[in-house]
Write an enzyme that holds these catalytic residues in place. Structure first.
Site, short mmCIF file in Angstrom:
data_model
loop_
_atom_site.label_atom_id
_atom_site.label_comp_id
_atom_site.label_asym_id
_atom_site.label_seq_id
_atom_site.Cartn_x
_atom_site.Cartn_y
_atom_site.Cartn_z
N LYS A 10 0.84 -1.19 0.00
CA LYS A 10 0.00 0.00 0.00
C LYS A 10 0.88 1.24 0.00
CE LYS A 10 0.89 1.56 4.34
NZ LYS A 10 1.50 2.87 4.66
N ASP A 136 -2.49 -1.51 10.22
CA ASP A 136 -2.71 -1.53 8.76
C ASP A 136 -3.34 -2.83 8.27
OD1 ASP A 136 -1.69 1.00 8.29
OD2 ASP A 136 0.34 0.30 7.90
#
Length: 289
Positions: A10, A136
């Site tokens: 990401k 995350d």
């Protein structure tokens, strides 16, 4: 039985820190999206009841320090699974890079074990479990584009961002997220325009998306690691449309619309930086299939 899961990296298009919470976490607002750089997580049954982590990357631990190991243990403990699993992690995402490689491996492990052990859990349930592993992991379970709030575990999915090329460069250093947050001061900071970023994504507006990039942790990392600042300057000088550090760093990424310019930035960085990649934005859940 054998299950293969893709674990994409990401990047943070926007990262804002609002305040420190009573639980010592920071309240954040982050717009994150996935990119076409991914680890591969292979899961298979073991005859004995244990968790076995395998990786050829010497920086990947094979015990409870590994987030994939923790994900497997959490599934086993939560659902009383008395079965063993072999988890092979084929690393492509740089380690300690601000790209959520470990978190994405954990998320892929949750999704993979859901299949391997026929648990029939929804992605929402897996994301809730993921929040117990790391901030995350919940985002990585969905693997799309999203606004992440709370300490990062509250996910509101967004459309994919405008299509473009991404050039990533990681210097040969690792950055501790904990260290960066310890150095970060929530007073007198310029907050990124999170709403503006979300609006740009919703309107598929590439130019505005570039203008709204922002990361409040960037100034801390740049002050501690001058090589990160140099990478950012080189990317801008090479004609990037926009440049930002991802997460707590040290990886810096640039956005460009044209492949030829992405290749020029890539070639300009190769002699300066050991790990450089040219990839595409993904930003949609189907990329995990």
């Amino acid at each position: 039985m054998y299950v293969l899961e893709k674990a994409p990296a990401k990047i943070n298009l926007s990262l804002d820190v609002l305040y420190k919470r009573p639980d010592n976490f920071h309240e954040v607002e982050m717009v994150m999206t996935t990119i076409d750089l991914a680890d591969r997580v292979e899961l298979s049954m073991l005859a004995e009841d244990r968790i076995k982590i395998e990786s050829e990357n010497r920086f990947v631990p094979n015990d409870e320090r590994n987030l994939a190991y923790r994900a497997a243990k959490l599934i086993k403990d939560t659902y009383n699974i008395n079965k063993g699993v072999r988890i092979k992690i084929v690393k492509q995402i740089p380690v300690a890079a601000g790209l959520a490689g470990g978190s994405s491996d954990a998320a892929a492990t949750l999704r993979g074990l859901n299949q391997l052990w026929s648990l029939n859990l929804s992605l929402d349930v897996l994301a809730t479990l993921g929040a117990q592993i790391g901030s995350d992991v919940s985002f990585c379970v969905y693997g799309s584009t999203a606004l992440a709030t709370g300490r990062g575990e509250l996910i509101t999915e967004l459309p994919p961002p405008p299509a473009c090329w991404v050039v990533l460069a990681k210097p040969s250093i690792g950055v501790s997220t904990q260290t960066i947050y310890q150095q970060f001061n929530t007073n007198n900071i310029a907050h990124p325009d999170t709403k503006g970023m979300i609006s740009a994504i919703n309107n598929n507006d590439y130019t505005t998306m570039c203008k709204k990039l922002g990361n409040v942790l960037e100034s801390v990392t740049l002050s501690l690691y001058p090589e990160v600042r140099q990478i950012k300057q080189l990317m801008l000088q090479s004609g990037a449309d926009a440049v930002l550090m991802s997460g707590s760093g040290p990886t810096v990424f640039s956005l460009v619309q044209h492949e030829s310019r992405a290749e020029r930035i890539y070639n300009g960085l190769r002699g300066f930086c050991g790990e450089v990649y040219v990839v595409r934005l993904l930003g949609y859940r189907q990329a995990l299939d």
